[in-house]
Design a protein around this motif. Structure first.
Motif, mmCIF file in Angstrom:
data_model
loop_
_atom_site.group_PDB
_atom_site.id
_atom_site.type_symbol
_atom_site.label_atom_id
_atom_site.label_comp_id
_atom_site.label_asym_id
_atom_site.label_seq_id
_atom_site.Cartn_x
_atom_site.Cartn_y
_atom_site.Cartn_z
ATOM 1 N N ARG A 1 0.893 -1.215 -0.007
ATOM 2 C CA ARG A 1 0.003 0.013 -0.046
ATOM 3 C C ARG A 1 0.699 1.173 0.070
ATOM 4 O O ARG A 1 0.399 2.377 -0.630
ATOM 5 C CB ARG A 1 -0.975 -0.064 1.131
ATOM 6 C CG ARG A 1 -2.030 -1.232 1.015
ATOM 7 C CD ARG A 1 -3.112 -0.688 2.147
ATOM 8 N NE ARG A 1 -2.728 -0.790 3.588
ATOM 9 C CZ ARG A 1 -2.727 -1.870 4.211
ATOM 10 N NH1 ARG A 1 -3.097 -2.892 3.758
ATOM 11 N NH2 ARG A 1 -2.234 -1.820 5.632
ATOM 12 N N TRP B 1 0.538 4.348 -2.712
ATOM 13 C CA TRP B 1 0.200 5.683 -2.335
ATOM 14 C C TRP B 1 1.362 6.564 -2.894
ATOM 15 O O TRP B 1 1.102 7.738 -3.179
ATOM 16 C CB TRP B 1 -0.117 5.925 -0.933
ATOM 17 C CG TRP B 1 -1.179 4.921 -0.398
ATOM 18 C CD1 TRP B 1 -1.170 4.313 0.686
ATOM 19 C CD2 TRP B 1 -2.454 4.701 -0.962
ATOM 20 N NE1 TRP B 1 -2.314 3.628 0.928
ATOM 21 C CE2 TRP B 1 -3.099 3.624 -0.242
ATOM 22 C CE3 TRP B 1 -3.094 4.986 -2.271
ATOM 23 C CZ2 TRP B 1 -4.365 3.197 -0.481
ATOM 24 C CZ3 TRP B 1 -4.389 4.500 -2.604
ATOM 25 C CH2 TRP B 1 -4.727 3.475 -1.876
ATOM 26 N N SER B 2 2.493 6.088 -2.787
ATOM 27 C CA SER B 2 3.741 6.822 -3.224
ATOM 28 C C SER B 2 3.801 7.109 -4.760
ATOM 29 O O SER B 2 3.892 8.100 -5.013
ATOM 30 C CB SER B 2 4.861 6.021 -3.058
ATOM 31 O OG SER B 2 6.315 6.687 -3.375
ATOM 32 N N VAL C 1 0.752 7.472 -6.347
ATOM 33 C CA VAL C 1 -0.089 8.533 -6.383
ATOM 34 C C VAL C 1 0.636 9.900 -6.173
ATOM 35 O O VAL C 1 0.471 10.972 -6.982
ATOM 36 C CB VAL C 1 -1.104 8.231 -5.678
ATOM 37 C CG1 VAL C 1 -2.174 9.397 -5.683
ATOM 38 C CG2 VAL C 1 -2.056 7.220 -5.911
ATOM 39 N N ALA D 1 -7.774 8.609 -3.607
ATOM 40 C CA ALA D 1 -7.357 7.145 -4.317
ATOM 41 C C ALA D 1 -7.907 6.119 -3.491
ATOM 42 O O ALA D 1 -8.061 5.897 -2.517
ATOM 43 C CB ALA D 1 -5.636 7.123 -4.147
ATOM 44 N N SER D 2 -8.082 5.102 -4.361
ATOM 45 C CA SER D 2 -8.716 3.756 -4.046
ATOM 46 C C SER D 2 -8.288 2.597 -4.875
ATOM 47 O O SER D 2 -7.897 2.827 -5.891
ATOM 48 C CB SER D 2 -10.253 3.626 -3.701
ATOM 49 O OG SER D 2 -10.769 3.968 -5.104
ATOM 50 N N ILE E 1 -1.313 7.206 5.126
ATOM 51 C CA ILE E 1 -0.440 6.813 4.396
ATOM 52 C C ILE E 1 -0.520 5.006 4.319
ATOM 53 O O ILE E 1 -0.563 4.540 3.311
ATOM 54 C CB ILE E 1 0.854 7.015 4.739
ATOM 55 C CG1 ILE E 1 1.237 8.654 4.860
ATOM 56 C CG2 ILE E 1 1.974 6.244 3.733
ATOM 57 C CD1 ILE E 1 0.897 8.951 3.394
ATOM 58 N N CYS F 1 -6.461 1.786 4.428
ATOM 59 C CA CYS F 1 -7.058 0.948 3.302
ATOM 60 C C CYS F 1 -8.508 0.505 3.640
ATOM 61 O O CYS F 1 -8.937 0.409 4.629
ATOM 62 C CB CYS F 1 -6.146 -0.470 3.411
ATOM 63 S SG CYS F 1 -6.563 -1.685 1.963
ATOM 64 N N LEU G 1 -7.623 6.098 0.586
ATOM 65 C CA LEU G 1 -6.853 7.137 1.074
ATOM 66 C C LEU G 1 -7.223 8.308 0.583
ATOM 67 O O LEU G 1 -7.726 8.804 -0.812
ATOM 68 C CB LEU G 1 -5.188 6.884 0.366
ATOM 69 C CG LEU G 1 -4.332 8.028 0.852
ATOM 70 C CD1 LEU G 1 -4.103 8.157 2.183
ATOM 71 C CD2 LEU G 1 -3.107 7.781 0.235
ATOM 72 N N LEU H 1 -6.425 12.623 0.146
ATOM 73 C CA LEU H 1 -5.171 13.591 -0.243
ATOM 74 C C LEU H 1 -6.006 14.644 -0.356
ATOM 75 O O LEU H 1 -6.857 15.026 -0.999
ATOM 76 C CB LEU H 1 -4.413 13.031 -1.473
ATOM 77 C CG LEU H 1 -3.961 11.289 -1.207
ATOM 78 C CD1 LEU H 1 -3.384 11.323 -2.622
ATOM 79 C CD2 LEU H 1 -2.919 11.383 -0.055
#
Length: 237
Positions: free
Chosen positions: A18, A22-23, A25, A144-145, A224, A227, A230, A232
């Motif tokens: 995960r 996310w990084s 994104v 984000a998903s 971060i 789950c 996320l 942002l």
């Protein structure tokens, strides 16, 4: 190996996976933002729309497939209000916005508010979002998903607004006895992982060498590793 040890290994692997997602994104959207900043001004609605096209074109080039893009002009005739409340009101009244998306934006705004006035997150956000005239601002809320197929989905909700009153804070700007014109955009994208794999390290190295990774200011560390979704906040000007 015991079942407990195996479970811990699986959990650690899931958290690491995960973190990579996310990084991707954060770094891909920052890279696109900086590319747009270099080519386009964003000091009024027309210029920001051009900026936004460059931004989305860059995202497409590094692996994001655009599924849907809509722009809407909204005239808000409240005698008094705040931008953050207006954002939530618009989303609540939009039949295309799911309850999950609304809840994610609400959590993101709450997390941002908890950073406090003058925080690093707010300073970075406002410096990039408010035009030099202090009469125009633009910003994005991004969610984000990961869907059931394991695809990374990014929904970008953008707002552009102007006022004859000085804008001191992008999200917490309040007004009285004024009409506020707002243009909104909803962009949904899916990441082509195979394509992004080819540019991931290049993007990271370019951001690092330009000392831009410091612009990724977390609102809340727990986001971060959350789950499956996320929230942002990404500045967009």
């Amino acid at each position: 190996m015991s079942s407990i040890q195996q479970s811990q290994i699986d959990d650690n692997a899931a958290v690491a996976a995960r973190a990579i997602v996310w990084s991707d994104v954060l770094e891909s959207t920052l890279f696109a933002q900086l590319a747009a900043d270099k080519q386009r001004a964003s000091d009024n609605v027309d210029n920001t729309l051009s900026w936004y096209k460059t931004y989305t074109d860059t995202l497409s080039a590094v692996g994001w497939r655009i599924n849907n893009a809509d722009f809407t002009q909204v005239t808000y005739n409240g005698t008094a209000g705040t931008i953050n409340d207006t954002v939530l009101e618009q989303l609540a009244n939009d039949p295309t916005v799911s309850k999950a998306l609304y809840a994610s934006v609400s959590r993101a705004l709450l997390a941002f508010a908890r950073t406090g006035s003058g925080s690093d997150a707010e300073t970075v956000f406002d410096s990039a979002s408010i035009a030099s005239s202090s009469e125009f601002a633009s910003f994005q809320l991004a969610v984000a998903s990961v869907n059931e197929d394991g695809d990374l989905i990014l929904t970008l909700l953008a707002w552009f607004y102007s006022s004859n009153q000085k804008i001191g804070s992008t999200l917490w700007f309040s007004w009285q006895n004024a009409t506020l014109d707002i243009k909104t955009s909803t962009l949904t994208m899916t990441l082509n992982v195979d394509l992004y794999d080819q540019v991931r390290f290049s993007i990271h190295d370019k951001l690092d060498s330009a000392n831009k990774l410091g612009l990724l200011v977390p609102l809340c560390k727990s986001l971060i590793s959350s789950c499956p979704q996320l929230s942002l906040i990404l500045n967009s000007a």
